[in-house]
Enzyme design. Structure first.
Site, PDB file in Angstrom:
ATOM      1  N   ASP A  52      -0.290   5.079   1.054  1.00  0.00           N
ATOM      2  CA  ASP A  52      -0.634   5.954   2.173  1.00  0.00           C
ATOM      3  C   ASP A  52      -0.525   5.219   3.511  1.00  0.00           C
ATOM      4  O   ASP A  52      -1.203   4.210   3.725  1.00  0.00           O
ATOM      5  CB  ASP A  52      -2.075   6.463   2.025  1.00  0.00           C
ATOM      6  CG  ASP A  52      -2.186   7.672   1.122  1.00  0.00           C
ATOM      7  OD1 ASP A  52      -1.572   8.703   1.441  1.00  0.00           O
ATOM      8  OD2 ASP A  52      -2.891   7.593   0.106  1.00  0.00           O
ATOM      9  N   ASP A 106       0.869  -1.171   0.000  1.00  0.00           N
ATOM     10  CA  ASP A 106       0.000   0.000   0.000  1.00  0.00           C
ATOM     11  C   ASP A 106       0.913   1.230   0.000  1.00  0.00           C
ATOM     12  O   ASP A 106       2.121   1.105   0.240  1.00  0.00           O
ATOM     13  CB  ASP A 106      -0.879  -0.042   1.258  1.00  0.00           C
ATOM     14  CG  ASP A 106      -1.703   1.205   1.432  1.00  0.00           C
ATOM     15  OD1 ASP A 106      -2.380   1.613   0.473  1.00  0.00           O
ATOM     16  OD2 ASP A 106      -1.666   1.788   2.535  1.00  0.00           O
TER      17      ASP A 106
END
Length: 244
Positions: free
Chosen positions: A29, A27
């Site tokens: 963020d 991922d």
């Protein structure tokens, strides 16, 4: 509690069970970088401008519970149920633009990220970024972190049939990398991201950047780490390279 036990009855796998490790999916963020404070600030200021919550500033707890890790299409409906799609989209586009203005000065890599990236490169592993962020945000964050040439694939939730917490983004990443789910690990920091990876049949390492540890365990994380320097991570990933 900093690490969940390996619960084989619930399908959780440990990293050594992935041997030999073939691919790593990240991922962006909150996982590659601690971006949540920037998003929180942008949302809080814009909410104040429109009088959201009767003008009372949102709290970090509200942000974590209702916003962090979620796709903008979902957020528009959840935060503004009485607004039109166009009005929601305009507000969220403006918020993302605010984030992009703030990010170059404030965005920082999660501790140990470059050590892990070098390890991945040294061992010739496949690598993808998988995110619910809009493309402009994703590309900006990756560029600020100096990782534009690191990822072979970038998968956006908005370009899949369904975004996280559905498995579609991680399944697409596996397909585009031609990687086996039996030899791939995911790094995530949010409940929706962990749920997405688990739904795709992948073991997920939860990075406890901002979200409550218990919520990440409940979402299905196989291992929790403070950051990429965590000794638990390095013990596990070294073992994941060894053939059984």
């Amino acid at each position: 509690m900093s690490v969940s036990s390996n619960d084989h009855s619930s399908g959780r796998k440990s990293l050594p069970e992935l041997a030999p490790l073939e691919a790593v999916l990240f991922d962006i963020d909150g996982t590659l970088c601690d971006s949540d404070p920037i998003h929180y600030h942008a949302f809080r200021e814009m909410f104040i401008e429109i009088g959201y919550n009767n003008g009372i500033p949102i709290t970090e707890d509200f942000y974590v519970e209702n916003i962090s890790g979620k796709h903008n299409d979902y957020l528009g409906k959840a935060l503004f149920p009485d607004w039109s799609f166009e009005k929601c989209a305009k507000f969220l586009d403006d918020k993302e633009a605010s984030f992009r203005r703030l990010a170059p000065q404030q965005l920082k890599a999660v501790n140990g990220l470059y050590k892990l990236c070098k390890w991945i490169e040294d061992h010739g592993l496949k690598c993808a970024a998988v995110t619910n962020a809009p493309r402009l945000n994703a590309e900006l964050m990756i560029s600020i972190l100096g990782l534009s040439d690191f990822f072979q694939v970038i998968v956006l939730g908005c370009e899949c049939e369904r975004a996280k917490p559905f498995p579609d983004p991680y399944l697409r990443a596996l397909t585009e990398l031609n990687a086996s789910p039996k030899h791939t690990v995911v790094f995530e920091d949010s409940v929706s991201g962990i749920e997405s990876g688990v739904a795709a049949g992948l073991p997920v390492v939860g990075v406890t950047t901002r979200n409550p540890e218990q919520s990440l365990i409940d979402a299905g994380a196989s291992l929790l780490i403070k950051d990429f320097e965590d000794p638990k991570l390095w013990t596990a990933i070294e073992a994941s390279l060894k053939q059984e």
